[in-house]
Design a protein around this motif. Structure first.
Motif, PDB file in Angstrom:
ATOM      1  N   ALA A 226      40.596  35.093  76.260  1.00  0.00           N
ATOM      2  CA  ALA A 226      41.601  34.184  76.854  1.00  0.00           C
ATOM      3  C   ALA A 226      42.622  33.330  75.575  1.00  0.00           C
ATOM      4  CB  ALA A 226      41.127  33.183  77.645  1.00  0.00           C
ATOM      5  N   GLY A 227      43.860  33.741  75.588  1.00  0.00           N
ATOM      6  CA  GLY A 227      44.479  32.964  74.706  1.00  0.00           C
ATOM      7  C   GLY A 227      44.692  33.713  73.207  1.00  0.00           C
ATOM      8  N   SER A 228      44.185  34.755  73.131  1.00  0.00           N
ATOM      9  CA  SER A 228      44.127  35.602  71.773  1.00  0.00           C
ATOM     10  C   SER A 228      45.648  36.244  71.894  1.00  0.00           C
ATOM     11  CB  SER A 228      43.103  36.547  71.854  1.00  0.00           C
ATOM     12  OG  SER A 228      43.219  37.516  72.860  1.00  0.00           O
ATOM     13  N   PRO A 229      45.979  36.811  70.718  1.00  0.00           N
ATOM     14  CA  PRO A 229      47.175  37.804  70.678  1.00  0.00           C
ATOM     15  C   PRO A 229      47.267  38.964  71.711  1.00  0.00           C
ATOM     16  CG  PRO A 229      46.641  37.149  68.655  1.00  0.00           C
ATOM     17  CD  PRO A 229      45.382  36.580  69.319  1.00  0.00           C
ATOM     18  N   GLU A 230      45.742  39.546  71.622  1.00  0.00           N
ATOM     19  CA  GLU A 230      45.563  40.646  72.728  1.00  0.00           C
ATOM     20  C   GLU A 230      45.849  40.263  74.231  1.00  0.00           C
ATOM     21  OE1 GLU A 230      43.634  41.408  68.955  1.00  0.00           O
ATOM     22  OE2 GLU A 230      43.679  39.717  70.391  1.00  0.00           O
ATOM     23  N   ALA A 231      45.493  39.100  74.408  1.00  0.00           N
ATOM     24  CA  ALA A 231      45.633  38.512  75.751  1.00  0.00           C
ATOM     25  C   ALA A 231      46.998  37.914  76.251  1.00  0.00           C
ATOM     26  CB  ALA A 231      44.602  37.275  76.116  1.00  0.00           C
ATOM     27  N   LEU A 232      47.586  37.569  75.232  1.00  0.00           N
ATOM     28  CA  LEU A 232      49.285  37.190  75.137  1.00  0.00           C
ATOM     29  C   LEU A 232      49.952  38.551  75.405  1.00  0.00           C
ATOM     30  CD1 LEU A 232      49.369  34.235  72.974  1.00  0.00           C
ATOM     31  CD2 LEU A 232      49.242  34.099  75.605  1.00  0.00           C
ATOM     32  N   ALA A 233      49.515  39.527  74.780  1.00  0.00           N
ATOM     33  CA  ALA A 233      50.525  40.655  74.755  1.00  0.00           C
ATOM     34  C   ALA A 233      50.197  41.525  76.021  1.00  0.00           C
ATOM     35  CB  ALA A 233      50.126  41.629  73.633  1.00  0.00           C
ATOM     36  N   ALA A 234      48.871  41.444  76.571  1.00  0.00           N
ATOM     37  CA  ALA A 234      48.441  42.034  77.847  1.00  0.00           C
ATOM     38  C   ALA A 234      49.383  41.340  79.080  1.00  0.00           C
ATOM     39  CB  ALA A 234      46.943  42.379  78.090  1.00  0.00           C
ATOM     40  N   LYS A 235      49.418  40.068  79.021  1.00  0.00           N
ATOM     41  CA  LYS A 235      50.184  39.321  79.909  1.00  0.00           C
ATOM     42  C   LYS A 235      51.531  39.605  79.912  1.00  0.00           C
ATOM     43  CE  LYS A 235      50.810  34.894  81.922  1.00  0.00           C
ATOM     44  NZ  LYS A 235      51.988  34.991  82.358  1.00  0.00           N
ATOM     45  N   ALA A 236      51.992  39.641  78.633  1.00  0.00           N
ATOM     46  CA  ALA A 236      53.660  39.984  78.845  1.00  0.00           C
ATOM     47  C   ALA A 236      53.968  41.521  79.336  1.00  0.00           C
ATOM     48  CB  ALA A 236      53.993  39.997  77.134  1.00  0.00           C
ATOM     49  N   LYS A 237      52.842  42.396  78.993  1.00  0.00           N
ATOM     50  CA  LYS A 237      53.021  43.628  79.597  1.00  0.00           C
ATOM     51  C   LYS A 237      52.951  43.713  81.151  1.00  0.00           C
ATOM     52  CE  LYS A 237      51.373  48.475  79.203  1.00  0.00           C
ATOM     53  NZ  LYS A 237      50.280  49.314  78.497  1.00  0.00           N
ATOM     54  N   ALA A 238      51.997  42.967  81.527  1.00  0.00           N
ATOM     55  CA  ALA A 238      51.824  42.806  83.139  1.00  0.00           C
ATOM     56  C   ALA A 238      53.140  42.143  83.695  1.00  0.00           C
ATOM     57  CB  ALA A 238      50.514  42.094  83.255  1.00  0.00           C
ATOM     58  N   ASP A 239      53.644  41.178  83.137  1.00  0.00           N
ATOM     59  CA  ASP A 239      54.891  40.565  83.578  1.00  0.00           C
ATOM     60  C   ASP A 239      56.044  41.489  83.668  1.00  0.00           C
ATOM     61  OD1 ASP A 239      53.388  38.043  83.973  1.00  0.00           O
ATOM     62  OD2 ASP A 239      54.130  37.059  82.312  1.00  0.00           O
ATOM     63  N   ALA A 240      56.002  42.054  82.602  1.00  0.00           N
ATOM     64  CA  ALA A 240      57.175  43.107  82.447  1.00  0.00           C
ATOM     65  C   ALA A 240      57.098  44.146  83.783  1.00  0.00           C
ATOM     66  CB  ALA A 240      57.222  44.001  81.218  1.00  0.00           C
TER      67      ALA A 240
END
Length: 316
Positions: A226-240
């Motif tokens: 949680a909070g890692s660059p990988e997690a943030l990238a995954a969230k951005a992809k899911a939001d898109a």
């Protein structure tokens, strides 16, 4: 469609093969051949869709997991059967003492098949939701042949066919998005994903492209911290992905609230209001029964219940 026809034929053939060899007490299901000394008198059932089908046919299980039983299965919340372990971990000691004639496992418990083989014959009856209706019919007919419930099974399956036809008549030309939600996270499911079977089941067209099947030999991908660059990238992809699905303006959004499983505490609609992406949607929301869709799955009675929910939700 050709692949599904072939699979359906194979499932039906498996059931027929059992019917033809019933006098020898050989139950054949897919790659499994289960030898029975007699028609089972004591059943241990750890797959809730199978328990649901047995219950619909008037056949009682004597050994079950210690869990909450929703809707049509609520009779098992009493003391009519011995509780032995959980949906994931059958209790070997209790099962051994109960001496069942047949143990039925499924998705959550199937990994324990080898452990239980020494106690009684084991049947893995995990549902195949990629071929939901032919698989439901074949699994139902397997039990119907075993217990002499062919007439009851045929009647119930005909009711399901009629209701599905009614649903598909209502949904013709309509689009949908299936959302799995948990604690405010909304995850779209397309065809090829866990709850993507809803599209073929209902006749609704997905606004998302089909997701190809995963390579079963591919290594598991660890969840990012949680909070890692990988997690943030995954969230951005899911939001898109969610944004794209909502932008397609589906006629219906079907919502499965994981947090309501066993609790009946539905928070998805409140969380929806807080989500800026979902607030752009003009779709009619169908909030389905979490226990039916997530916990029980496609059993004989529960499938009819699921169809009833969608028929009601898509009425004009």
């Amino acid at each position: 469609m050709k692949q599904k026809t072939v699979i359906a034929s194979a499932l039906i053939s498996a059931t027929l093969l059992f019917a033809q060899t019933a006098t020898a007490q050989n139950m054949v299901w897919k790659e499994q051949t289960i030898q029975l000394k007699q028609t089972p008198q004591k059943l241990a059932v750890y797959e809730l869709s199978a328990l649901d089908t047995l219950n619909a046919l008037g056949i009682q299980a004597q050994v079950i997991p210690d869990t909450s039983f929703p809707n049509q299965l609520n009779v098992y919340n009493g003391n009519i059967a011995t509780k032995a372990g959980t949906l994931f971990e059958p209790d070997v000691t209790v099962l051994s003492a109960q001496k069942p004639d047949l143990i039925v496992l499924g998705g959550r418990s199937q990994a324990k098949a080898d452990t239980l083989q020494g106690i009684a014959p084991v049947l893995n009856l995990s549902p195949d939701t990629d071929n939901l209706m032919p698989d439901l019919k074949a699994r139902t007919e397997l039990f119907a042949d075993l217990f002499g419930k062919q007439a009851q099974a045929a009647k119930r399956l005909q009711i399901i066919d009629t209701k599905q036809a009614k649903l598909k008549a209502q949904t013709k030309g309509k689009t949908a998005l299936m959302l799995f939600t948990n604690k405010g996270n909304f995850m779209p499911h397309a065809e090829g994903e866990r709850f993507g079977y809803v599209y073929e089941f209902s006749g609704l067209k997905s606004v998302l492209p089909v997701v190809p099947p995963k390579d079963p030999n591919a290594p598991a991908t660890p969840r990012p911290e949680a909070g890692s660059p990988e997690a943030l990238a995954a969230k951005a992809k899911a939001d898109a992905r969610l944004q794209a699905a909502v932008a397609a303006q589906p006629d219906y959004v079907i919502v499965l609230d994981r947090g309501a499983v066993n609790t009946n505490e539905y928070t998805a609609l409140e969380e929806w209001k807080k989500n800026p992406i979902l607030n752009q949607s003009k779709a009619k929301i169908i909030l389905v029964d979490a226990n039916a869709w997530y916990l029980v799955g496609p059993g004989l009675s529960n499938t009819e219940f699921m169809l009833d929910e969608l028929i009601k939700g898509t009425q004009h």
